[in-house]
Design a protein around this motif. Structure first.
Motif, PDB file in Angstrom:
ATOM      1  N   SER A  14      -0.643  10.831  -4.760  1.00 16.40           N
ATOM      2  CA  SER A  14      -1.837  11.487  -5.291  1.00 16.40           C
ATOM      3  C   SER A  14      -2.706  10.502  -6.058  1.00 16.40           C
ATOM      4  CB  SER A  14      -1.442  12.640  -6.227  1.00 16.40           C
ATOM      5  OG  SER A  14      -0.594  13.558  -5.568  1.00 16.40           O
ATOM      6  N   VAL A  15      -4.016  10.670  -5.900  1.00 12.95           N
ATOM      7  CA  VAL A  15      -5.000   9.851  -6.610  1.00 12.95           C
ATOM      8  C   VAL A  15      -5.979  10.787  -7.307  1.00 12.95           C
ATOM      9  CG1 VAL A  15      -6.773   8.073  -6.431  1.00 12.95           C
ATOM     10  CG2 VAL A  15      -4.831   8.061  -4.852  1.00 12.95           C
ATOM     11  N   ARG A  16      -6.196  10.565  -8.587  1.00 14.23           N
ATOM     12  CA  ARG A  16      -7.215  11.311  -9.320  1.00 14.23           C
ATOM     13  C   ARG A  16      -8.434  10.424  -9.521  1.00 14.23           C
ATOM     14  NH1 ARG A  16      -4.344  15.373 -13.746  1.00 14.23           N
ATOM     15  NH2 ARG A  16      -3.019  16.438 -12.198  1.00 14.23           N
ATOM     16  N   VAL A  17      -9.593  11.009  -9.261  1.00 13.40           N
ATOM     17  CA  VAL A  17     -10.810  10.215  -9.257  1.00 13.40           C
ATOM     18  C   VAL A  17     -12.000  11.124  -9.576  1.00 13.40           C
ATOM     19  CG1 VAL A  17     -11.218  10.564  -6.789  1.00 13.40           C
ATOM     20  CG2 VAL A  17     -12.076   8.499  -7.875  1.00 13.40           C
ATOM     21  N   SER A  18     -13.041  10.558 -10.149  1.00 15.06           N
ATOM     22  CA  SER A  18     -14.279  11.304 -10.331  1.00 15.06           C
ATOM     23  C   SER A  18     -14.771  11.800  -8.979  1.00 15.06           C
ATOM     24  CB  SER A  18     -15.337  10.411 -10.978  1.00 15.06           C
ATOM     25  OG  SER A  18     -16.593  11.054 -10.992  1.00 15.06           O
ATOM     26  N   VAL A  25     -12.526   7.636  -1.446  1.00 11.98           N
ATOM     27  CA  VAL A  25     -11.062   7.643  -1.491  1.00 11.98           C
ATOM     28  C   VAL A  25     -10.503   8.427  -0.305  1.00 11.98           C
ATOM     29  CG1 VAL A  25      -9.048   8.372  -2.836  1.00 11.98           C
ATOM     30  CG2 VAL A  25     -11.008   7.340  -3.990  1.00 11.98           C
ATOM     31  N   GLY A  26     -11.190   9.514   0.075  1.00 12.70           N
ATOM     32  CA  GLY A  26     -10.747  10.288   1.226  1.00 12.70           C
ATOM     33  C   GLY A  26     -10.727   9.471   2.504  1.00 12.70           C
ATOM     34  N   GLU A  27     -11.758   8.654   2.705  1.00 12.23           N
ATOM     35  CA  GLU A  27     -11.788   7.793   3.894  1.00 12.23           C
ATOM     36  C   GLU A  27     -10.625   6.800   3.876  1.00 12.23           C
ATOM     37  OE1 GLU A  27     -15.637   6.045   3.939  1.00 12.23           O
ATOM     38  OE2 GLU A  27     -16.627   7.828   4.730  1.00 12.23           O
ATOM     39  N   LEU A  28     -10.313   6.286   2.695  1.00 17.19           N
ATOM     40  CA  LEU A  28      -9.170   5.385   2.568  1.00 17.19           C
ATOM     41  C   LEU A  28      -7.871   6.108   2.912  1.00 17.19           C
ATOM     42  CD1 LEU A  28      -7.678   2.824   1.612  1.00 17.19           C
ATOM     43  CD2 LEU A  28      -7.912   3.678  -0.737  1.00 17.19           C
ATOM     44  N   LEU A  29      -7.708   7.315   2.400  1.00 12.57           N
ATOM     45  CA  LEU A  29      -6.484   8.073   2.661  1.00 12.57           C
ATOM     46  C   LEU A  29      -6.335   8.418   4.136  1.00 12.57           C
ATOM     47  CD1 LEU A  29      -6.374  10.480  -0.417  1.00 12.57           C
ATOM     48  CD2 LEU A  29      -5.145   8.336  -0.081  1.00 12.57           C
ATOM     49  N   LEU A  30      -7.458   8.724   4.795  1.00  9.40           N
ATOM     50  CA  LEU A  30      -7.387   9.027   6.222  1.00  9.40           C
ATOM     51  C   LEU A  30      -6.944   7.819   7.038  1.00  9.40           C
ATOM     52  CD1 LEU A  30     -10.554  11.257   6.733  1.00  9.40           C
ATOM     53  CD2 LEU A  30      -8.168  11.970   6.961  1.00  9.40           C
ATOM     54  N   ALA A  31      -7.305   6.634   6.568  1.00  8.49           N
ATOM     55  CA  ALA A  31      -6.851   5.421   7.261  1.00  8.49           C
ATOM     56  C   ALA A  31      -5.347   5.236   7.112  1.00  8.49           C
ATOM     57  CB  ALA A  31      -7.592   4.202   6.715  1.00  8.49           C
ATOM     58  N   ILE A  32      -4.789   5.719   5.998  1.00  3.63           N
ATOM     59  CA  ILE A  32      -3.355   5.589   5.747  1.00  3.63           C
ATOM     60  C   ILE A  32      -2.581   6.727   6.395  1.00  3.63           C
ATOM     61  CG2 ILE A  32      -1.589   5.533   3.931  1.00  3.63           C
ATOM     62  CD1 ILE A  32      -3.770   4.341   2.097  1.00  3.63           C
ATOM     63  N   ALA A  33      -3.122   7.934   6.316  1.00  2.27           N
ATOM     64  CA  ALA A  33      -2.455   9.136   6.838  1.00  2.27           C
ATOM     65  C   ALA A  33      -3.459   9.914   7.683  1.00  2.27           C
ATOM     66  CB  ALA A  33      -1.929   9.982   5.694  1.00  2.27           C
ATOM     67  N   ASN A  73      -0.478   0.035   0.844  1.00  2.42           N
ATOM     68  CA  ASN A  73      -1.792   0.097   1.478  1.00  2.42           C
ATOM     69  C   ASN A  73      -2.789   0.848   0.600  1.00  2.42           C
ATOM     70  OD1 ASN A  73      -0.866  -1.291   3.722  1.00  2.42           O
ATOM     71  ND2 ASN A  73      -0.390   0.559   4.887  1.00  2.42           N
ATOM     72  N   LEU A  74      -2.301   1.905  -0.052  1.00  2.00           N
ATOM     73  CA  LEU A  74      -3.163   2.668  -0.938  1.00  2.00           C
ATOM     74  C   LEU A  74      -3.647   1.820  -2.104  1.00  2.00           C
ATOM     75  CD1 LEU A  74      -4.435   5.298  -1.981  1.00  2.00           C
ATOM     76  CD2 LEU A  74      -2.214   5.880  -2.979  1.00  2.00           C
ATOM     77  N   LEU A  75      -2.736   1.105  -2.751  1.00  2.00           N
ATOM     78  CA  LEU A  75      -3.102   0.287  -3.902  1.00  2.00           C
ATOM     79  C   LEU A  75      -4.052  -0.837  -3.498  1.00  2.00           C
ATOM     80  CD1 LEU A  75       0.352   0.110  -5.717  1.00  2.00           C
ATOM     81  CD2 LEU A  75      -1.628   1.517  -6.319  1.00  2.00           C
ATOM     82  N   ARG A  76      -3.815  -1.446  -2.326  1.00  2.00           N
ATOM     83  CA  ARG A  76      -4.723  -2.496  -1.853  1.00  2.00           C
ATOM     84  C   ARG A  76      -6.115  -1.927  -1.581  1.00  2.00           C
ATOM     85  NH1 ARG A  76      -0.181  -4.777   1.044  1.00  2.00           N
ATOM     86  NH2 ARG A  76      -0.713  -3.503   2.841  1.00  2.00           N
ATOM     87  N   GLY A  77      -6.149  -0.748  -0.953  1.00  2.00           N
ATOM     88  CA  GLY A  77      -7.432  -0.138  -0.654  1.00  2.00           C
ATOM     89  C   GLY A  77      -8.203   0.243  -1.906  1.00  2.00           C
ATOM     90  N   LEU A  78      -7.497   0.773  -2.906  1.00  2.16           N
ATOM     91  CA  LEU A  78      -8.158   1.143  -4.156  1.00  2.16           C
ATOM     92  C   LEU A  78      -8.671  -0.084  -4.895  1.00  2.16           C
ATOM     93  CD1 LEU A  78      -5.687   3.905  -5.384  1.00  2.16           C
ATOM     94  CD2 LEU A  78      -7.995   4.258  -4.468  1.00  2.16           C
ATOM     95  N   GLU A  79      -7.918  -1.160  -4.828  1.00  2.00           N
ATOM     96  CA  GLU A  79      -8.379  -2.393  -5.465  1.00  2.00           C
ATOM     97  C   GLU A  79      -9.645  -2.911  -4.775  1.00  2.00           C
ATOM     98  OE1 GLU A  79      -8.886  -5.329  -8.058  1.00  2.00           O
ATOM     99  OE2 GLU A  79      -7.439  -3.680  -8.235  1.00  2.00           O
ATOM    100  N   SER A  80      -9.709  -2.774  -3.453  1.00  2.00           N
ATOM    101  CA  SER A  80     -10.920  -3.180  -2.729  1.00  2.00           C
ATOM    102  C   SER A  80     -12.112  -2.334  -3.150  1.00  2.00           C
ATOM    103  CB  SER A  80     -10.692  -3.055  -1.218  1.00  2.00           C
ATOM    104  OG  SER A  80      -9.689  -3.953  -0.777  1.00  2.00           O
ATOM    105  N   CYS A  85     -17.304  -1.412  -5.620  1.00  2.25           N
ATOM    106  CA  CYS A  85     -18.110  -0.319  -6.172  1.00  2.25           C
ATOM    107  C   CYS A  85     -18.164  -0.411  -7.696  1.00  2.25           C
ATOM    108  CB  CYS A  85     -17.543   1.035  -5.756  1.00  2.25           C
ATOM    109  SG  CYS A  85     -17.384   1.253  -3.973  1.00  2.25           S
ATOM    110  N   ASP A  86     -19.344  -0.633  -8.225  1.00  2.02           N
ATOM    111  CA  ASP A  86     -19.510  -0.670  -9.681  1.00  2.02           C
ATOM    112  C   ASP A  86     -19.164   0.685 -10.284  1.00  2.02           C
ATOM    113  OD1 ASP A  86     -20.364  -3.275  -9.575  1.00  2.02           O
ATOM    114  OD2 ASP A  86     -22.506  -2.759  -9.541  1.00  2.02           O
ATOM    115  N   GLY A  87     -18.327   0.655 -11.300  1.00  2.93           N
ATOM    116  CA  GLY A  87     -17.979   1.882 -12.004  1.00  2.93           C
ATOM    117  C   GLY A  87     -16.835   2.655 -11.400  1.00  2.93           C
ATOM    118  N   PHE A  88     -16.307   2.194 -10.276  1.00  2.00           N
ATOM    119  CA  PHE A  88     -15.194   2.927  -9.660  1.00  2.00           C
ATOM    120  C   PHE A  88     -13.924   2.775 -10.487  1.00  2.00           C
ATOM    121  CE2 PHE A  88     -11.350   3.001  -7.043  1.00  2.00           C
ATOM    122  CZ  PHE A  88     -11.462   4.237  -6.460  1.00  2.00           C
ATOM    123  N   ASP A  89     -13.249   3.891 -10.680  1.00  3.17           N
ATOM    124  CA  ASP A  89     -11.947   3.880 -11.340  1.00  3.17           C
ATOM    125  C   ASP A  89     -11.143   5.061 -10.834  1.00  3.17           C
ATOM    126  OD1 ASP A  89      -9.924   2.944 -12.879  1.00  3.17           O
ATOM    127  OD2 ASP A  89     -10.718   3.678 -14.782  1.00  3.17           O
TER     128      ASP A  89
END
Length: 299
Positions: A14-18, A25-33, A73-80, A85-89
């Motif tokens: 699970s990822v919590r995000v604004s 983040v959804g596009e990243l997750l679809l690439a993983i699952a 893969n999730l952690l690498r994608g989130l780091e990218s 993206c400015d302000g992404f957390d």
């Protein structure tokens, strides 16, 4: 973030995000699952009690043996995303074990009949009244499109207003809810496509449950789809809409309509501009919450 070592079939990541970053983040997750992710926010029937306003929790369910690789893969994608993206957390929740049946059946606790125009979307254990014009039975399983999400409701509303049409295409069909609804409304030539084999299996099952055997369901990319249709509906991510704008436009008959949703308010201008540059005219825009549906007409 290490998953439990207890014997189980599946882990949830699970990822919590604004909410402004939920699509990325959804596009990243679809690439993983590719089978899909679950999005939980304040509109969800049962949001986590500690989920802050304006935030969403996105979840994927992966086989236990694949969890370590998926997490990496999730952690690498989130780091990218952080770098790009400015302000992404975001906050990655600890992985936890879950039986896949808990996800496949968990939606049943919240799934209630949904009425949109003449459509009545219902689960299998609730029989519609005999006077319901177009009942649609849906079992979401691992895919999406239950009639509960604003984008699906808006598509059904526009479909109710547009029928009868002779030909209909649902691009990114998920459960097949829109294609089945079109078939129930009397459309003779109905095609549904999705790149996810699990979604196509669910859509075929749902079509059979609804006696809609003439709905043709194909596991293919929109860019490879052939034919021309009076009405095309694409309830998918805005980035996919933009990337496939020319292909989607080519599938619409002259005088026909294209329904595009999966668009947030801040993405609307971009999507409108791309599709009008392809020769379509914006007929109307609908909004429900932060979500937008754009209905285009082909000149």
């Amino acid at each position: 973030m290490k998953p439990s070592s207890a014997k189980h079939d599946c882990n949830v990541l699970s990822v919590r995000v604004s909410k402004q970053w939920a699509e990325a983040v959804g596009e990243l997750l679809l690439a993983i699952a590719p089978s899909g992710f679950e999005l939980v926010d304040s509109e969800h029937p049962s949001p986590p009690c500690d989920l802050e306003p304006g935030f969403a929790e996105l979840r994927i369910f992966v086989p236990a043996r694949q969890t370590d690789r998926a997490l990496q893969n999730l952690l690498r994608g989130l780091e990218s995303l952080r770098r790009a993206c400015d302000g992404f957390d975001c906050f990655v929740m600890p992985a936890r074990p879950v039986h896949p049946q808990d996800w496949e059946d968990g939606w049943k606790r919240h799934f209630k009949p949904v009425v949109v125009g003449r459509f009545y979307i219902h689960p299998g254990w609730l029989e519609p009244a005999p006077d319901i014009p177009w009942p649609v039975r849906i079992d979401p399983g691992l895919a999406f499109g239950t009639g509960l999400h604003p984008t699906t409701r808006m598509c059904l509303e526009r479909l109710d207003a547009a029928v009868p049409v002779d030909s209909f295409l649902e691009a990114g069909c998920g459960t097949g809810i829109l294609a089945i609804a079109a078939a129930k409304a009397g459309c003779r030539h109905v095609v549904a496509i999705d790149v996810d084999p699990e979604a196509c299996r669910q859509a075929r099952r749902n079509a059979a449950l609804n006696g809609a055997g003439h709905v043709m369901i194909k596991c293919e990319d929109v860019g490879k789809t052939k034919g021309s249709y009076e009405l095309v509906a694409a309830n998918i991510l805005s980035g996919v809409l933009v990337d496939n704008a020319e292909a989607l436009t080519s599938l619409v008959l002259p005088g026909g309509a294209l329904l595009c949703t999966g668009i947030t308010e801040d993405e609307q201008e971009l999507v409108e501009g791309v599709f009008t540059s392809c020769g379509l005219r914006l007929d109307l825009a609908m909004r429900e919450g932060e979500w937008v549906l754009c209905s285009f007409v082909k000149r």
